[in-house]
Design a protein around this motif. Sequence first.
Motif, PDB file in Angstrom:
ATOM      1  N   GLY A 296      47.632  38.658  43.739  1.00 33.32           N
ATOM      2  CA  GLY A 296      48.649  37.672  43.423  1.00 33.32           C
ATOM      3  C   GLY A 296      49.868  37.784  44.311  1.00 33.32           C
ATOM      4  N   ASP A 297      50.133  38.972  44.847  1.00 34.40           N
ATOM      5  CA  ASP A 297      51.273  39.209  45.730  1.00 34.40           C
ATOM      6  C   ASP A 297      50.790  39.226  47.174  1.00 34.40           C
ATOM      7  OD1 ASP A 297      53.544  39.979  47.049  1.00 34.40           O
ATOM      8  OD2 ASP A 297      53.691  41.968  46.131  1.00 34.40           O
ATOM      9  N   PRO A 298      51.066  38.159  47.953  1.00 32.80           N
ATOM     10  CA  PRO A 298      50.596  38.137  49.349  1.00 32.80           C
ATOM     11  C   PRO A 298      51.099  39.316  50.177  1.00 32.80           C
ATOM     12  CG  PRO A 298      51.383  35.968  48.670  1.00 32.80           C
ATOM     13  CD  PRO A 298      51.786  36.929  47.595  1.00 32.80           C
ATOM     14  N   ALA A 299      52.284  39.820  49.848  1.00 37.15           N
ATOM     15  CA  ALA A 299      52.853  40.923  50.628  1.00 37.15           C
ATOM     16  C   ALA A 299      52.085  42.224  50.438  1.00 37.15           C
ATOM     17  CB  ALA A 299      54.317  41.135  50.242  1.00 37.15           C
ATOM     18  N   LYS A 300      51.353  42.345  49.336  1.00 35.58           N
ATOM     19  CA  LYS A 300      50.616  43.584  49.068  1.00 35.58           C
ATOM     20  C   LYS A 300      49.104  43.410  49.058  1.00 35.58           C
ATOM     21  CE  LYS A 300      51.541  47.108  48.251  1.00 35.58           C
ATOM     22  NZ  LYS A 300      51.569  48.261  49.183  1.00 35.58           N
ATOM     23  N   ASP A 301      48.632  42.205  49.317  1.00 32.38           N
ATOM     24  CA  ASP A 301      47.198  41.937  49.259  1.00 32.38           C
ATOM     25  C   ASP A 301      46.407  42.933  50.107  1.00 32.38           C
ATOM     26  OD1 ASP A 301      44.729  40.463  48.874  1.00 32.38           O
ATOM     27  OD2 ASP A 301      45.022  39.777  50.939  1.00 32.38           O
ATOM     28  N   GLN A 302      45.385  43.542  49.503  1.00 31.62           N
ATOM     29  CA  GLN A 302      44.544  44.518  50.199  1.00 31.62           C
ATOM     30  C   GLN A 302      43.086  44.079  50.269  1.00 31.62           C
ATOM     31  OE1 GLN A 302      45.865  47.798  47.602  1.00 31.62           O
ATOM     32  NE2 GLN A 302      46.561  48.865  49.430  1.00 31.62           N
ATOM     33  N   SER A 303      42.840  42.792  50.058  1.00 34.01           N
ATOM     34  CA  SER A 303      41.453  42.318  50.025  1.00 34.01           C
ATOM     35  C   SER A 303      40.741  42.510  51.360  1.00 34.01           C
ATOM     36  CB  SER A 303      41.406  40.848  49.615  1.00 34.01           C
ATOM     37  OG  SER A 303      42.126  40.027  50.533  1.00 34.01           O
ATOM     38  N   TYR A 304      41.486  42.489  52.462  1.00 33.71           N
ATOM     39  CA  TYR A 304      40.891  42.703  53.783  1.00 33.71           C
ATOM     40  C   TYR A 304      40.162  44.048  53.844  1.00 33.71           C
ATOM     41  CZ  TYR A 304      40.910  43.647  58.873  1.00 33.71           C
ATOM     42  OH  TYR A 304      40.569  43.977  60.173  1.00 33.71           O
ATOM     43  N   PHE A 305      40.697  45.044  53.162  1.00 30.19           N
ATOM     44  CA  PHE A 305      40.134  46.392  53.197  1.00 30.19           C
ATOM     45  C   PHE A 305      38.985  46.584  52.203  1.00 30.19           C
ATOM     46  CE2 PHE A 305      44.545  46.680  54.551  1.00 30.19           C
ATOM     47  CZ  PHE A 305      44.431  47.392  55.743  1.00 30.19           C
ATOM     48  N   LEU A 306      38.635  45.521  51.478  1.00 27.96           N
ATOM     49  CA  LEU A 306      37.652  45.639  50.402  1.00 27.96           C
ATOM     50  C   LEU A 306      36.459  44.721  50.588  1.00 27.96           C
ATOM     51  CD1 LEU A 306      40.276  45.615  47.508  1.00 27.96           C
ATOM     52  CD2 LEU A 306      39.098  47.628  48.415  1.00 27.96           C
ATOM     53  N   PHE A 307      36.280  44.179  51.802  1.00 30.54           N
ATOM     54  CA  PHE A 307      35.239  43.172  52.025  1.00 30.54           C
ATOM     55  C   PHE A 307      33.827  43.694  51.772  1.00 30.54           C
ATOM     56  CE2 PHE A 307      35.259  45.253  56.204  1.00 30.54           C
ATOM     57  CZ  PHE A 307      33.902  45.318  56.493  1.00 30.54           C
ATOM     58  N   HIS A 308      33.663  45.010  51.764  1.00 30.16           N
ATOM     59  CA  HIS A 308      32.340  45.622  51.617  1.00 30.16           C
ATOM     60  C   HIS A 308      31.801  45.549  50.194  1.00 30.16           C
ATOM     61  CE1 HIS A 308      34.573  48.806  49.651  1.00 30.16           C
ATOM     62  NE2 HIS A 308      35.425  48.732  50.647  1.00 30.16           N
ATOM     63  N   HIS A 309      32.611  45.070  49.243  1.00 32.57           N
ATOM     64  CA  HIS A 309      32.148  45.011  47.856  1.00 32.57           C
ATOM     65  C   HIS A 309      30.954  44.078  47.710  1.00 32.57           C
ATOM     66  CE1 HIS A 309      34.417  47.430  45.072  1.00 32.57           C
ATOM     67  NE2 HIS A 309      35.530  47.174  45.735  1.00 32.57           N
ATOM     68  N   THR A 310      30.055  44.457  46.820  1.00 30.01           N
ATOM     69  CA  THR A 310      28.871  43.664  46.517  1.00 30.01           C
ATOM     70  C   THR A 310      28.889  43.304  45.034  1.00 30.01           C
ATOM     71  OG1 THR A 310      27.538  45.607  45.957  1.00 30.01           O
ATOM     72  CG2 THR A 310      27.587  44.922  48.289  1.00 30.01           C
ATOM     73  N   GLN A 311      27.911  42.525  44.607  1.00 35.84           N
ATOM     74  CA  GLN A 311      27.814  42.181  43.199  1.00 35.84           C
ATOM     75  C   GLN A 311      27.706  43.447  42.333  1.00 35.84           C
ATOM     76  OE1 GLN A 311      27.674  38.707  41.792  1.00 35.84           O
ATOM     77  NE2 GLN A 311      28.822  38.749  43.711  1.00 35.84           N
TER      78      GLN A 311
END
Length: 377
Positions: free
Chosen positions: A164-179
Amino acid sequence: MRSPLMEKALASLQAHPTLRPGDRVLAAMSGGVDSSVMAALLHRTGHEVIGLSMQLFDKKTAGASDGKCCTLDDFQDARRVAFELGFPHYVMDFETRFRETVIEGFIQGYLDGETPSPCIRCNQHLKFAALVERADELGAPFIATGHYAGITRDEAGWHLWKAGDPAKDQSYFLFHHTQRTLARTLFPLAGLTKPEVRALGAELGLHLADKAESQEICFVTQDRYDAFLEAEGRDPGAGAGDIRHVDGRLLGRHQGYWRYTVGQRRGLGVAFAEPLYVVRVARDTNTVWVGGEADLAGRELVARELSWVGAAPRGPLACGAKVRSRSPEAEALVIPLADGRVKVAFAEPQRALAPGQAVVFYRDDEVLGGGWIDARP
């Protein structure tokens, strides 16, 4: 009575489709503010929390340093939070696995002429894969971390979202997640900003609510990464080589191609009429290629080791793509290749497409997947 901030913090947990009060959760605690607040939230809402800190490398030889995570002081902070709140905390030894999957990959990346990203590898192999294994051993259906990202589920499956906070978004570092991993993972801080997390930490009575963030790579204590490789005794022995302009001119000599990364400007040791940047590091010819700002721009890359949150695309995929964690997504077309890699074609040139770094694919705020930029065309 819960405060408005507490209610906001609990929203993502309450919306989780399979989490129930009293469920056992293995909470990864680095000793920082984020993971401590995460664990405290779970504990205060009636979940059976087991705190776990990961021993990743020998602190006695690596030493503690300002700005680095996972120090002995961090472990003491995590232990204190668990003690004060009243749930168990353990430090588990993951040194061998960390050495094999993160440190060795970091070293080999530089020896291959790439720019590695060890924090993503650590998330992939340690903070999620290894955590799930330990959770199974401890009978915990869920693991939780202090990352800033969101998880939802609908009829199509599990989805990974930006924070929710663009300044802290860490989704780039989590792309390896699977179902499979998303179904077991909780991100309690998904809807909070960093100031809100600190305020909540103070509200929860945590002693480290104002603790500084860690920024540096935890296992590198030297000022330069090439010094780390030397300390590890991993000089490839290639010796001195050429520094050449992209137009072919010989500009100087280097003392090891692995000392240079794409986009680097400082420390080139050559004089030129305009600022120079490393454009390419060629291990095979022991050559460092340099050029101007315009020479850094590229419209295409090839990515390997793809990971998709959902189903892999069967044909060209139009999406947004990020080649650095803090850069905005760029319009791109992802084209599957016969060898399992993908070609990524950008609508506009992108700066410093560095082999070894991650490229992550988005549709609006949703993470679709990602891979590693390959040096091979």
